[in-house]
Design a protein around this motif. Sequence first.
Motif, PDB file in Angstrom:
ATOM      1  N   UNK A   3       0.901  -1.100  -0.036  1.00 27.27           N
ATOM      2  CA  UNK A   3       0.044  -0.081  -0.165  1.00 27.27           C
ATOM      3  C   UNK A   3       0.669   1.336  -0.034  1.00 27.27           C
ATOM      4  N   UNK A   4       2.035   1.139   0.644  1.00 23.61           N
ATOM      5  CA  UNK A   4       2.877   2.093   0.903  1.00 23.61           C
ATOM      6  C   UNK A   4       3.842   2.422  -0.553  1.00 23.61           C
ATOM      7  N   UNK A   5       4.289   1.276  -1.099  1.00 23.60           N
ATOM      8  CA  UNK A   5       4.846   1.146  -2.294  1.00 23.60           C
ATOM      9  C   UNK A   5       4.138   1.722  -3.354  1.00 23.60           C
ATOM     10  N   UNK A   6       2.760   1.233  -3.341  1.00 20.04           N
ATOM     11  CA  UNK A   6       2.003   1.705  -4.515  1.00 20.04           C
ATOM     12  C   UNK A   6       1.491   2.972  -4.266  1.00 20.04           C
ATOM     13  N   UNK A   7       1.290   3.636  -3.187  1.00 18.05           N
ATOM     14  CA  UNK A   7       1.431   5.011  -3.155  1.00 18.05           C
ATOM     15  C   UNK A   7       2.458   6.043  -3.763  1.00 18.05           C
ATOM     16  N   UNK A   8       3.769   5.310  -3.362  1.00 17.87           N
ATOM     17  CA  UNK A   8       4.708   6.217  -3.901  1.00 17.87           C
ATOM     18  C   UNK A   8       4.909   6.136  -5.368  1.00 17.87           C
ATOM     19  N   UNK A   9       4.612   4.913  -6.017  1.00  9.39           N
ATOM     20  CA  UNK A   9       4.676   4.893  -7.452  1.00  9.39           C
ATOM     21  C   UNK A   9       3.410   5.723  -8.103  1.00  9.39           C
ATOM     22  N   UNK A  10       2.112   5.861  -7.384  1.00  6.37           N
ATOM     23  CA  UNK A  10       1.146   6.644  -7.813  1.00  6.37           C
ATOM     24  C   UNK A  10       1.261   8.038  -7.543  1.00  6.37           C
ATOM     25  N   UNK A  11       2.050   8.292  -6.717  1.00  8.66           N
ATOM     26  CA  UNK A  11       2.541  10.000  -6.382  1.00  8.66           C
ATOM     27  C   UNK A  11       3.432  10.312  -7.664  1.00  8.66           C
ATOM     28  N   UNK A  12       4.303   9.437  -7.747  1.00  6.84           N
ATOM     29  CA  UNK A  12       5.303  10.014  -8.923  1.00  6.84           C
ATOM     30  C   UNK A  12       4.788  10.115 -10.266  1.00  6.84           C
TER      31      UNK A  12
END
Lengths: 100, 223
Positions: free
Chosen positions: B86-95
């Motif tokens: 959930x954290x990693x996905x959020x970082x990708x989506x923010x990028x």
Amino acid sequence: MKQTCKTLLLLIAVIFITALPLMGFHLDPGADSEIFAGADDKAMTVIEEISPGYEPWAEALWEPTSGEIASMLFALQAALGAGFIGYYIGSSRSRHKGLT
Amino acid sequence: MHIMEGYLPLNHAVGWTVVSAPFVIHGLRSISKNIRNKPETKMLLGVAGAFAFVLSALKLPSVSGSCSHPTGTGLGAVLFGPTTMSVVGLVVLLFQALLLAHGGLTTLGANTFSMAVVGPFVAYGVYQAGKRTGLSPGVSIFLAAALGNLMTYVTTSFQLALAFPDPVNGFTGSLIKFGTVFAFTQIPLAISEGLLTVIVFGALSRYSFKEMQDLNVLGGGCK
């Protein structure tokens, strides 16, 4: 060696699945849509069909200045990720070989 | 599965953000606990993140005549548990929201829920079920990654149908329309993601066997 064979077969399967639509095996995307347009953009078209009055109430802070810039950034994203995975698997492979 | 900036009504945007937040918070705790207790798995976490980075950047053609992309969250969910992704996905989506105008900040909560909550939870659940029923790790990981990918897009269709019910056929009518755009396009991509995840998972379990054991991924049979 057997493992390498298996990996190669899996990779070929992925390439095949990806290439098939490009060789003409795909459905007609509909008259109002470009071939191989992004599904995300098509969803926006569906929203406009369902709720013609809907106005997006926010806009992206910054947009890639052209399609080329966008491709560059997507390529960069993939390259960074692939580079790291390659480095990790490479270094753990040599560490593994050193131990056995 | 990216819902574009501004394309969700305000109450939906806020609602999905509230729903996703606890998963991200749990994920942050779980990551810091992992780094403290099993520092040797830090690099493997990097690999899970990198894999999501690569796969979500690849827009692939599909038999539906449109393009979409895999998510890459299944691998990390199986290795580290769903909320880490959930954290990693959020970082990708923010990028992607900030640099690529792909997705958006107002739709970040909804996109996080589909790609970084539902996808990883489905992948994790399927892998655990496969392990318990005695499927081989290869088959389990394939099903986990492919179904996680597919369910991410089913979730997006569901979110859009909730926000934009069809004037005649209501929610169901909309769900079918968005499902045709997303879920159907996604089927061959889900298979590709499954196969790619099997390849990387195989390489990791050969060369990083110890780290994988520390994470309790491989289960009883391989100990």
